[in-house]
Write a protein that holds these residues in place. Sequence first.
Motif, PDB file in Angstrom:
ATOM      1  N   LEU A  74     -18.092  16.968  -5.106  1.00  0.00           N
ATOM      2  CA  LEU A  74     -19.377  17.032  -4.394  1.00  0.00           C
ATOM      3  C   LEU A  74     -19.280  17.894  -3.140  1.00  0.00           C
ATOM      4  N   GLY A  75     -18.037  18.117  -2.676  1.00  0.00           N
ATOM      5  CA  GLY A  75     -17.866  18.805  -1.394  1.00  0.00           C
ATOM      6  C   GLY A  75     -18.201  17.872  -0.242  1.00  0.00           C
ATOM      7  N   TRP A  76     -18.127  16.544  -0.489  1.00  0.00           N
ATOM      8  CA  TRP A  76     -18.464  15.570   0.565  1.00  0.00           C
ATOM      9  C   TRP A  76     -17.209  15.151   1.312  1.00  0.00           C
ATOM     10  N   GLU A  77     -17.328  15.095   2.636  1.00  0.00           N
ATOM     11  CA  GLU A  77     -16.227  14.589   3.463  1.00  0.00           C
ATOM     12  C   GLU A  77     -16.810  13.827   4.631  1.00  0.00           C
ATOM     13  N   PRO A  78     -16.154  12.751   5.089  1.00  0.00           N
ATOM     14  CA  PRO A  78     -16.654  12.049   6.280  1.00  0.00           C
ATOM     15  C   PRO A  78     -16.425  12.911   7.529  1.00  0.00           C
ATOM     16  N   ARG A  79     -17.354  12.856   8.467  1.00  0.00           N
ATOM     17  CA  ARG A  79     -17.202  13.653   9.691  1.00  0.00           C
ATOM     18  C   ARG A  79     -16.941  12.764  10.914  1.00  0.00           C
ATOM     19  N   THR A  80     -17.483  11.551  10.898  1.00  0.00           N
ATOM     20  CA  THR A  80     -17.368  10.686  12.082  1.00  0.00           C
ATOM     21  C   THR A  80     -16.170   9.752  11.927  1.00  0.00           C
ATOM     22  N   LYS A  81     -15.273   9.811  12.889  1.00  0.00           N
ATOM     23  CA  LYS A  81     -14.058   8.976  12.848  1.00  0.00           C
ATOM     24  C   LYS A  81     -14.310   7.615  13.485  1.00  0.00           C
ATOM     25  N   PHE A  82     -13.377   6.703  13.281  1.00  0.00           N
ATOM     26  CA  PHE A  82     -13.505   5.314  13.735  1.00  0.00           C
ATOM     27  C   PHE A  82     -13.917   5.202  15.216  1.00  0.00           C
ATOM     28  N   LYS A  83     -13.174   5.862  16.101  1.00  0.00           N
ATOM     29  CA  LYS A  83     -13.445   5.732  17.543  1.00  0.00           C
ATOM     30  C   LYS A  83     -14.837   6.248  17.887  1.00  0.00           C
ATOM     31  N   GLN A  84     -15.233   7.362  17.260  1.00  0.00           N
ATOM     32  CA  GLN A  84     -16.579   7.915  17.517  1.00  0.00           C
ATOM     33  C   GLN A  84     -17.658   6.946  17.047  1.00  0.00           C
ATOM     34  N   LEU A  85     -17.406   6.332  15.876  1.00  0.00           N
ATOM     35  CA  LEU A  85     -18.374   5.391  15.311  1.00  0.00           C
ATOM     36  C   LEU A  85     -18.586   4.207  16.260  1.00  0.00           C
ATOM     37  N   VAL A  86     -17.475   3.647  16.739  1.00  0.00           N
ATOM     38  CA  VAL A  86     -17.589   2.495  17.636  1.00  0.00           C
ATOM     39  C   VAL A  86     -18.330   2.906  18.906  1.00  0.00           C
ATOM     40  N   GLN A  87     -17.944   4.055  19.452  1.00  0.00           N
ATOM     41  CA  GLN A  87     -18.573   4.522  20.699  1.00  0.00           C
ATOM     42  C   GLN A  87     -20.075   4.721  20.525  1.00  0.00           C
ATOM     43  N   LEU A  88     -20.471   5.360  19.415  1.00  0.00           N
ATOM     44  CA  LEU A  88     -21.912   5.642  19.260  1.00  0.00           C
ATOM     45  C   LEU A  88     -22.714   4.360  19.055  1.00  0.00           C
ATOM     46  N   MET A  89     -22.082   3.361  18.427  1.00  0.00           N
ATOM     47  CA  MET A  89     -22.795   2.082  18.234  1.00  0.00           C
ATOM     48  C   MET A  89     -22.914   1.317  19.563  1.00  0.00           C
ATOM     49  N   VAL A  90     -21.840   1.324  20.348  1.00  0.00           N
ATOM     50  CA  VAL A  90     -21.903   0.662  21.664  1.00  0.00           C
ATOM     51  C   VAL A  90     -22.928   1.382  22.542  1.00  0.00           C
ATOM     52  N   ASP A  91     -22.876   2.703  22.554  1.00  0.00           N
ATOM     53  CA  ASP A  91     -23.829   3.487  23.378  1.00  0.00           C
ATOM     54  C   ASP A  91     -25.266   3.161  22.988  1.00  0.00           C
ATOM     55  N   ALA A  92     -25.526   3.065  21.685  1.00  0.00           N
ATOM     56  CA  ALA A  92     -26.899   2.810  21.226  1.00  0.00           C
ATOM     57  C   ALA A  92     -27.351   1.414  21.649  1.00  0.00           C
ATOM     58  N   ASP A  93     -26.451   0.428  21.580  1.00  0.00           N
ATOM     59  CA  ASP A  93     -26.853  -0.925  22.002  1.00  0.00           C
ATOM     60  C   ASP A  93     -27.029  -1.007  23.514  1.00  0.00           C
ATOM     61  N   MET A  94     -26.214  -0.261  24.258  1.00  0.00           N
ATOM     62  CA  MET A  94     -26.395  -0.217  25.728  1.00  0.00           C
ATOM     63  C   MET A  94     -27.740   0.436  26.051  1.00  0.00           C
ATOM     64  N   ALA A  95     -28.032   1.558  25.382  1.00  0.00           N
ATOM     65  CA  ALA A  95     -29.284   2.289  25.647  1.00  0.00           C
ATOM     66  C   ALA A  95     -30.494   1.433  25.287  1.00  0.00           C
ATOM     67  N   ALA A  96     -30.402   0.707  24.163  1.00  0.00           N
ATOM     68  CA  ALA A  96     -31.532  -0.138  23.740  1.00  0.00           C
ATOM     69  C   ALA A  96     -31.820  -1.203  24.791  1.00  0.00           C
ATOM     70  N   LEU A  97     -30.743  -1.755  25.372  1.00  0.00           N
ATOM     71  CA  LEU A  97     -30.943  -2.780  26.409  1.00  0.00           C
ATOM     72  C   LEU A  97     -31.594  -2.178  27.645  1.00  0.00           C
ATOM     73  N   GLU A  98     -31.135  -0.970  27.988  1.00  0.00           N
ATOM     74  CA  GLU A  98     -31.713  -0.319  29.171  1.00  0.00           C
ATOM     75  C   GLU A  98     -33.191  -0.015  28.971  1.00  0.00           C
ATOM     76  N   GLN A  99     -33.556   0.283  27.716  1.00  0.00           N
ATOM     77  CA  GLN A  99     -34.975   0.567  27.436  1.00  0.00           C
ATOM     78  C   GLN A  99     -35.757  -0.715  27.155  1.00  0.00           C
ATOM     79  N   GLY A 100     -35.086  -1.858  27.324  1.00  0.00           N
ATOM     80  CA  GLY A 100     -35.761  -3.147  27.157  1.00  0.00           C
ATOM     81  C   GLY A 100     -36.085  -3.498  25.723  1.00  0.00           C
ATOM     82  N   GLN A 101     -35.301  -2.980  24.758  1.00  0.00           N
ATOM     83  CA  GLN A 101     -35.588  -3.279  23.342  1.00  0.00           C
ATOM     84  C   GLN A 101     -34.811  -4.507  22.868  1.00  0.00           C
TER      85      GLN A 101
END
Length: 328
Positions: free
Chosen positions: A301-328
């Motif tokens: 398929l020519g498919w390969e993962p691009r996001t590594k473990f540490k990046q994944l964790v960071q982006l999920m934490v960042d999104a939950d922090m941002a959601a709290l800041e926006q009052g969601q």
Amino acid sequence: MKKALITGITGQDGSYLAEFLIQKGYQVHGIVRRNSTLFRSRIDHLHTVDESETSSFLLHYGDSSDGTNIARLIHQIRPDEIYNLAAQSHVRISFDMPIYTVDVDALGTLRLLEILRSIDWPTKFYQASSSEMYGQTTVATQNEETPFHPRSPYACAKVYSHYQTVNYRDSYDMFACSGILFNHESPRRGENFVTRKITKAVAEIKKGLRDTVVLGNLDARRDWGYAPEYIEAMWMMLQQEKPDDYVIATGEAHSVREFLAEAFGCVGLNWEDHVTFDEKFLRPVDVDMLCGDASKAKAKLGWEPRTKFKQLVQLMVDADMAALEQGQ
Ligand code: NAP
Ligand code: GDD
């Protein structure tokens, strides 16, 4: 304009797949369950005022347990591609609701395949299979040839659907693919799956809204990837000349404990100060280790993962922090 029908469009994967297909120029039809509210947080942004036949995004009421309703929708829509993502997808809850889980996750697939057998236009079918099918495997990295040893009602139902997909492809020459996807996560991940449960708790603890998160088995190892990349693989499978089955994974496994250390580390906290245990989050049997070998998907398929473990964790934490800041 190509038409795609997505079951499970309100879920994590369904929402990313809908966005992806609309961008590719598809008309996307989604099946939604009737609920007492119209709140569908993951897909609300895709709604347009245009509900005409030419709209790029159309929703229909339906349920995988109701074959007549699904048959009527398929005949009405005449989709070119069908993505069967609908499922009771929580492994622990499948021990509480085994009959329901099997009705939706196993018979729901069979109902669809039976409808497709009788239609008079070519349709391609994608089945959302799972690495849970490998269960208590003794093989270090699992690929398309690795035997299944399912360890939950959910996993047994997914094995059934996988084999029926292969069986209908072989028996009736149908373009049907089974994507064996390993765990994939995102800020849209359901809040009772372990990764999102942790990242949401990390954000709330950092903001002083709570002090602890209660978990079960911390030793389980999973191969965690980034959901938006995994839905691309689903589409790629249906664009091949021949239907086939593919493992989609990162090839890297980490324990829940490692996920905790990384997630709490993102905000400068020590996880051991904030995690408590409750056996209610254990399963009667768990899957100890899953780690996928996606070399076939890379080669064909020519498919390969691009996001590594540490990046994944960071982006999920960042999104939950941002959601709290926006009052969601
Ligand atoms: P999810 O967020 O739990 O979404 C499940 C979707 O299925 C939701 O849209 C849900 O609708 C719908 N659904 C549940 N029961 C239904 C029924 N009886 N009739 C119609 N729709 C129903 O799951 P996901 O993470 O996006 O996963 C998508 C698919 O991939 C699932 O089949 C899952 O088992 C499989 N899978 C997931 C992973 C993963 O790591 N995410 C890995 C391998 C395989 P409501 O919103 O109304 O509940
Ligand atoms: N959900 C949850 N909640 N899991 C916990 C907890 C908790 O409080 N504490 C520890 N865990 C452990 C589970 O016992 C399991 O070993 C691991 O964390 C991952 O659990 P989940 O995040 O619930 O995911 P899963 O691996 O069981 O299932 C997911 O991935 C499958 C693909 O392998 C789901 O998305 C399935 O639908 C999917 O097929």
